[in-house]
Design an enzyme around this catalytic site. Structure first.
Site, PDB file in Angstrom:
ATOM      1  N   HIS A  36      23.470  34.602  54.964  1.00 19.89           N
ATOM      2  CA  HIS A  36      22.394  33.613  55.131  1.00 19.89           C
ATOM      3  C   HIS A  36      21.023  34.282  55.132  1.00 19.89           C
ATOM      4  O   HIS A  36      20.142  33.910  55.910  1.00 19.89           O
ATOM      5  CB  HIS A  36      22.585  32.802  56.430  1.00 19.89           C
ATOM      6  CG  HIS A  36      23.598  31.699  56.277  1.00 19.89           C
ATOM      7  ND1 HIS A  36      23.266  30.420  55.936  1.00 19.89           N
ATOM      8  CD2 HIS A  36      24.947  31.721  56.389  1.00 19.89           C
ATOM      9  CE1 HIS A  36      24.366  29.676  55.877  1.00 19.89           C
ATOM     10  NE2 HIS A  36      25.413  30.448  56.140  1.00 19.89           N
ATOM     11  N   GLY A 125      34.669  30.210  50.789  1.00 20.29           N
ATOM     12  CA  GLY A 125      33.574  31.159  50.984  1.00 20.29           C
ATOM     13  C   GLY A 125      33.686  32.344  50.037  1.00 20.29           C
ATOM     14  O   GLY A 125      33.088  33.384  50.260  1.00 20.29           O
ATOM     15  N   SER A 127      33.090  32.003  46.723  1.00 20.17           N
ATOM     16  CA  SER A 127      32.233  31.734  45.582  1.00 20.17           C
ATOM     17  C   SER A 127      32.942  31.159  44.368  1.00 20.17           C
ATOM     18  O   SER A 127      32.522  31.394  43.236  1.00 20.17           O
ATOM     19  CB  SER A 127      31.530  33.022  45.173  1.00 20.17           C
ATOM     20  OG  SER A 127      30.191  32.798  45.134  1.00 20.17           O
ATOM     21  N   SER A 128      34.000  30.400  44.583  1.00 21.66           N
ATOM     22  CA  SER A 128      34.679  29.820  43.421  1.00 21.66           C
ATOM     23  C   SER A 128      33.734  28.888  42.666  1.00 21.66           C
ATOM     24  O   SER A 128      33.797  28.794  41.443  1.00 21.66           O
ATOM     25  CB  SER A 128      35.939  29.073  43.856  1.00 21.66           C
ATOM     26  OG  SER A 128      35.593  28.044  44.744  1.00 21.66           O
ATOM     27  N   ASP A 172      25.561  35.111  45.100  1.00 25.87           N
ATOM     28  CA  ASP A 172      26.869  34.875  44.494  1.00 25.87           C
ATOM     29  C   ASP A 172      26.843  35.194  43.006  1.00 25.87           C
ATOM     30  O   ASP A 172      27.744  35.838  42.468  1.00 25.87           O
ATOM     31  CB  ASP A 172      27.291  33.420  44.698  1.00 25.87           C
ATOM     32  CG  ASP A 172      27.269  33.033  46.166  1.00 25.87           C
ATOM     33  OD1 ASP A 172      27.238  33.946  47.007  1.00 25.87           O
ATOM     34  OD2 ASP A 172      27.255  31.828  46.461  1.00 25.87           O
TER      35      ASP A 172
HETATM   36  C1  GLA Z   1      26.555  30.543  50.147  1.00 21.87           C
HETATM   37  C2  GLA Z   1      25.392  30.616  49.160  1.00 21.87           C
HETATM   38  C3  GLA Z   1      24.835  32.040  49.100  1.00 21.87           C
HETATM   39  C4  GLA Z   1      24.507  32.541  50.495  1.00 21.87           C
HETATM   40  C5  GLA Z   1      25.690  32.337  51.437  1.00 21.87           C
HETATM   41  C6  GLA Z   1      25.367  32.705  52.856  1.00 21.87           C
HETATM   42  O1  GLA Z   1      27.624  31.290  49.688  1.00 21.87           O
HETATM   43  O2  GLA Z   1      25.824  30.229  47.879  1.00 21.87           O
HETATM   44  O3  GLA Z   1      23.703  32.064  48.256  1.00 21.87           O
HETATM   45  O4  GLA Z   1      23.363  31.930  50.986  1.00 21.87           O
HETATM   46  O5  GLA Z   1      26.145  30.998  51.418  1.00 21.87           O
HETATM   47  O6  GLA Z   1      25.043  34.049  52.937  1.00 21.87           O
END
Ligand code: GLA
Length: 389
Positions: A36, A125, A127-128, A172
């Site tokens: 974050h 979490g 990033s799919s 991501d």
């Molecule tokens: C998600 C968002 C990222 C990042 C994270 C938290 O995955 O896509 O850009 O902000 O939350 O670190």
């Protein structure tokens, strides 16, 4: 979506036409530290992992885009200059986001027929969703003969994600594009930079699912966006224009004292998380370069505590999972990604990986009928991104 079918075979089973389709593979990512803070343009340390989405595609003569997935079915739309999102949560929105992201930037005359397969757990979490957006973006560009650079892609992809409602940062996309085999990558923003940091051979990272799903829609989205807003308004209230400016002018201790004196509630908590997490990234990179697993593990635990208590993006299941990992012999653990459910990333010595994994199963997953080891507890192999294969 979770299947191990060959995308080329899946494509051939659905679409007629001459020759083999082209393919693109985009891995997921796990963020090791720096949570974050990417949307505040502060450096983060993710790595691409050995699970991916794969798209097989062929250019069409017209501007129709037709996509199929074994898990989510078939969608088709005409690639107009302005696309309206479909119902919230419909996977076609990632394809539309890709089409919209590149529209106007390059001369693109051809739509595609495409099949997507994935062994990357969704809403975990990992990033799919960014992998899907990136995969379709690369497919659409390549179908039109365009080989975009990393920098060009980083200009369109994070913004493309706004189409599906997330106001995230660029972590991501950077990780899934520019990941390096055997390495984590230190990603800087404004200006964009990527440098590879080798993961020591005797370290192992596990990714464990909390069995609580973090769907990036509705309530979770609003909560995610509210953390970003609170951080930015805290910054303005203290008279800084960016977090990097604040951190350059004053040390973490000074900023912490300032926040305690002049900020309240959410603004104070978000600000404290951001500045301390930025410092942990800095220390984490140094620890990784020095092969100091003990320090890296401690930083993971501190990051989790900050995400739990200050940013308030954890949940009871993630907290229990992190505890279970630590009592199973991990060197440290924390939630990874946006939080509110999803996965934890866990550091252990490579030689102890199996023992730690078994300890987590015993302490956290035992008796949970929905637990599937293949999907919910995996070793994270530092892998190459889509542009670095
Ligand atoms: C998600 C968002 C990222 C990042 C994270 C938290 O995955 O896509 O850009 O902000 O939350 O670190």
């Amino acid at each position: 979506m979770n299947d191990s079918v060959d995308p080329v075979l899946a494509f051939a089973a659905r679409f007629d036409g001459p020759g083999a389709p082209c393919t693109v593979a985009v891995p997921g990512r796990v963020n090791l530290i720096g949570e974050h803070i990417d949307y505040h343009n502060l450096p983060v340390l993710p790595m691409a992992i050995g699970r991916s989405i794969r798209v097989a595609f062929r250019a069409r003569a017209d501007r129709v885009i037709r996509v199929t997935s074994n898990s989510f079915g078939e969608r088709e739309f005409e690639w107009a200059a302005h696309l309206e999102p479909s119902a919230s949560g419909d996977w076609v929105n990632y394809v539309k986001a890709a089409a919209q992201a590149v529209e106007g930037r390059w001369k693109l005359k051809h739509g595609i027929d495409a099949t997507v397969v994935s062994n990357l757990p969704a809403a975990a979490g990992l990033s799919s969703s960014s992998a899907l957006l990136t995969g379709f973006t690369l497919a659409l560009l390549r179908a039109n003969g365009v080989e975009a650079t990393f920098e060009q892609l980083m200009e369109v992809l994070p913004e493309g994600e706004y189409f599906v409602g997330t106001r995230g940062g660029g972590m991501d996309h950077a990780a899934v594009l520019a990941g390096r085999r055997g390495c984590a990558i230190l990603v800087g923003f404004a200006p964009l930079s990527v440098s590879a940091v080798s993961v020591p051979h005797d370290w192992a990272f596990l990714i464990a699912h909390s069995l609580t799903t973090a769907e990036k829609s509705g309530e979770v989205l609003a909560k995610y966006n509210s953390r970003r807003t609170a951080g930015s308004s805290a910054l303005r209230r203290l008279g800084y224009t960016s977090f990097s400016e604040a951190l350059e002018q004053s040390g973490v201790e000074e900023l912490t004292a300032l926040a305690r004196a002049r900020l309240e509630d959410d603004e104070q908590r978000c600000f404290l998380h951001v500045v301390t997490e930025a410092n942990r990234v800095h220390e984490g990179v140094a620890a990784m370069r020095a092969g100091d697993a003990g320090t890296f593990g401690r930083l993971l635990n501190e990051s989790h505590a900050s995400l739990r208590d200050w940013l308030r993006v954890s949940c009871p299941a993630l907290d229990r999972l992190v505890e279970a990992a630590n009592s199973a012999g991990a060197l440290g653990a924390r939630l990874t990604g946006a939080g509110f459910g999803g996965c934890a990333v866990i550091l252990c010595r490579a030689a102890e990986q199996e023992r730690v994994a078994e300890g987590i199963v015993e302490r956290f997953y035992k008796g949970r009928a929905e637990f599937n080891r293949e999907i919910h507890l995996m070793a994270a192999r530092p892998s190459a991104g889509a542009l670095c294969e």
